[in-house]
Design a protein around this motif. Structure first.
Motif, PDB file in Angstrom:
ATOM      1  N   ILE A   7       0.833  -1.208   0.000  1.00 35.81           N
ATOM      2  CA  ILE A   7       0.000   0.000   0.000  1.00 35.81           C
ATOM      3  C   ILE A   7       0.867   1.257   0.000  1.00 35.81           C
ATOM      4  N   LEU A   8       1.909   1.255   0.814  1.00 31.57           N
ATOM      5  CA  LEU A   8       2.746   2.441   0.951  1.00 31.57           C
ATOM      6  C   LEU A   8       3.555   2.759  -0.306  1.00 31.57           C
ATOM      7  N   CYS A   9       4.011   1.717  -1.027  1.00 31.37           N
ATOM      8  CA  CYS A   9       4.961   1.945  -2.116  1.00 31.37           C
ATOM      9  C   CYS A   9       4.299   2.274  -3.453  1.00 31.37           C
ATOM     10  N   TYR A  47      -6.535   3.324   3.119  1.00 28.44           N
ATOM     11  CA  TYR A  47      -6.327   1.925   2.730  1.00 28.44           C
ATOM     12  C   TYR A  47      -5.765   1.114   3.888  1.00 28.44           C
ATOM     13  N   LEU A  48      -4.746   1.672   4.551  1.00 32.44           N
ATOM     14  CA  LEU A  48      -4.133   0.961   5.676  1.00 32.44           C
ATOM     15  C   LEU A  48      -5.144   0.717   6.787  1.00 32.44           C
ATOM     16  N   HIS A  49      -5.865   1.749   7.153  1.00 34.41           N
ATOM     17  CA  HIS A  49      -6.809   1.658   8.264  1.00 34.41           C
ATOM     18  C   HIS A  49      -7.812   0.533   8.034  1.00 34.41           C
ATOM     19  N   ARG A  50      -8.342   0.457   6.826  1.00 30.54           N
ATOM     20  CA  ARG A  50      -9.341  -0.579   6.528  1.00 30.54           C
ATOM     21  C   ARG A  50      -8.708  -1.953   6.313  1.00 30.54           C
ATOM     22  N   SER A  51      -7.563  -2.010   5.615  1.00 34.02           N
ATOM     23  CA  SER A  51      -6.952  -3.300   5.309  1.00 34.02           C
ATOM     24  C   SER A  51      -6.411  -3.990   6.554  1.00 34.02           C
ATOM     25  N   VAL A  52      -5.856  -3.209   7.481  1.00 32.39           N
ATOM     26  CA  VAL A  52      -5.335  -3.804   8.718  1.00 32.39           C
ATOM     27  C   VAL A  52      -6.449  -4.521   9.467  1.00 32.39           C
ATOM     28  N   ARG A  53      -7.618  -3.919   9.541  1.00 36.52           N
ATOM     29  CA  ARG A  53      -8.728  -4.525  10.264  1.00 36.52           C
ATOM     30  C   ARG A  53      -9.263  -5.762   9.554  1.00 36.52           C
ATOM     31  N   ALA A  89      -1.653  11.565   9.922  1.00 37.82           N
ATOM     32  CA  ALA A  89      -0.624  12.415  10.525  1.00 37.82           C
ATOM     33  C   ALA A  89       0.758  11.772  10.453  1.00 37.82           C
ATOM     34  N   LEU A  90       0.804  10.453  10.566  1.00 37.24           N
ATOM     35  CA  LEU A  90       2.081   9.753  10.552  1.00 37.24           C
ATOM     36  C   LEU A  90       2.689   9.688   9.158  1.00 37.24           C
ATOM     37  N   ILE A  91       1.894   9.324   8.149  1.00 37.17           N
ATOM     38  CA  ILE A  91       2.470   9.072   6.833  1.00 37.17           C
ATOM     39  C   ILE A  91       2.215  10.199   5.843  1.00 37.17           C
ATOM     40  N   GLY A  92       1.324  11.116   6.186  1.00 43.50           N
ATOM     41  CA  GLY A  92       1.122  12.279   5.342  1.00 43.50           C
ATOM     42  C   GLY A  92       0.436  12.008   4.024  1.00 43.50           C
ATOM     43  N   ASN A  93      -0.409  10.973   3.980  1.00 47.16           N
ATOM     44  CA  ASN A  93      -1.098  10.651   2.731  1.00 47.16           C
ATOM     45  C   ASN A  93      -2.491  10.110   3.086  1.00 47.16           C
ATOM     46  N   GLN A  94      -3.516  10.874   2.744  1.00 46.74           N
ATOM     47  CA  GLN A  94      -4.877  10.519   3.123  1.00 46.74           C
ATOM     48  C   GLN A  94      -5.315   9.193   2.516  1.00 46.74           C
ATOM     49  N   ARG A  95      -5.078   9.008   1.216  1.00 42.60           N
ATOM     50  CA  ARG A  95      -5.549   7.786   0.550  1.00 42.60           C
ATOM     51  C   ARG A  95      -4.877   6.556   1.126  1.00 42.60           C
TER      52      ARG A  95
END
Length: 301
Positions: free
Chosen positions: A142-144, A203-209, A193-199
């Motif tokens: 997701i990040l890359c 994705y991370l917030h939903r995929s982690v769960r 706030a941590l990664i500086g990218n809303q999208r």
């Protein structure tokens, strides 16, 4: 947090590997893999890293086992190392470094493929190094996407340091990537706030769960198509990312896709460009090992 090696709890274990196995080839790959830059040490013929397993952060130092095919591992932690943690780390390292991978059938098929046989000769004994965990690869995938590598690494480092899975071993500071429960504690706004990218944060917030609801054993061993479909339901995971997760995160070697990087690797080894039909014909020769064929092409081609 303790920082002196003398204050740490230590446990030594032996990790067998299927022959042929060349730990030097593993170290060579890890040292040149940009996604892991700064996370692992490869000096003095040893691999050092931190892992998060069974609710504990452990430092791990791996060296080739003298007189045996396998690795000696020293585990270090600030708390007593439980049997559960030892078992979890053993499984994680074995899977991460492909120690149990049986290359015999793959190598037999490679001997029938003269251009590729030269690649195998250079990489003989190399077992595929995956990401340290498929969950870490999910987050990295997701990040890359669509950002320069240094930017992706900076975002990943922000997540790691925010959680704080740090352990100092022998003067070396090691950081473990967060586990699912740790990242699931962050709200979406905190991730932004941590990664500086809303999208990407969304994705991370939903995929982690959603990942927390999946069973890693099933992902490693379940029906390929069913596993692939579950991965594609994760926010931020498309066709390319799913293939990346299947091969480099879950060790699923049954299938492979032709992308631009693979096309270049095939051309380097076979001396000509190939279309989709010819690529599939080459891959089918390797059957259940076609993912290994593709990885060797990328690494050694």
């Amino acid at each position: 947090m303790a920082t002196e090696a003398a204050a740490l709890h230590l446990t030594d274990i032996r990790l067998p590997a299927r022959e042929p196995f060349d730990f030097r080839a593993s170290l060579g790959f890890i040292g040149s893999f940009p996604a892991m830059a700064g996370q692992q040490g490869t000096a003095q013929a040893a691999l050092t890293l931190a892992v998060r397993e069974a609710g504990a952060t452990l430092g791990v130092r791996l060296t080739a086992a003298p007189g045996a095919s396998g690795l000696d591992a020293r585990l270090a932690a600030e708390q007593p190392i439980t049997a559960e943690a030892v078992a979890a780390v053993t499984d994680r390292i074995d899977f991460y470094l492909g120690l149990s991978d049986d290359l015999a059938g793959f190598y037999r098929l490679a001997r029938q493929d003269e251009p590729f046989a030269r690649v195998v000769e250079r990489l003989h004994g190399y077992h595929q190094v995956k990401f340290p965990s498929p969950f870490e690869l999910l987050c990295w995938a997701i990040l890359c996407q669509r950002v320069p590598m240094p930017v992706a690494r900076q975002m990943k480092r922000a997540l790691v340091e925010a959680v704080g899975n740090r352990i100092d071993v022998g003067g070396e500071r090691l950081w473990a990537f967060p586990d699912v429960d740790q990242l699931a504690r962050f709200e979406e706004a905190e991730l932004v706030a941590l990664i500086g990218n809303q999208r990407k944060a969304s994705y991370l917030h939903r995929s982690v769960r959603l990942w927390a609801e999946l069973d890693e054993h099933f992902l490693r061993t379940g029906p390929y198509q069913e596993v692939r479909e579950r991965l594609l339901k994760l926010p931020g995971i498309g066709e390319w990312s799913a293939s990346f997760l299947l091969i480099r995160g879950l060790g699923r070697m049954e299938r492979i896709v032709l992308d631009k990087e693979m096309s270049r690797a095939v051309q380097r080894v076979y001396g000509r460009p190939v279309d989709e039909a010819e690529f599939q014909k080459l891959a089918e020769h390797y059957g259940a090992w076609q993912g290994y064929w593709g990885h060797y092409l990328r690494v050694g081609g």
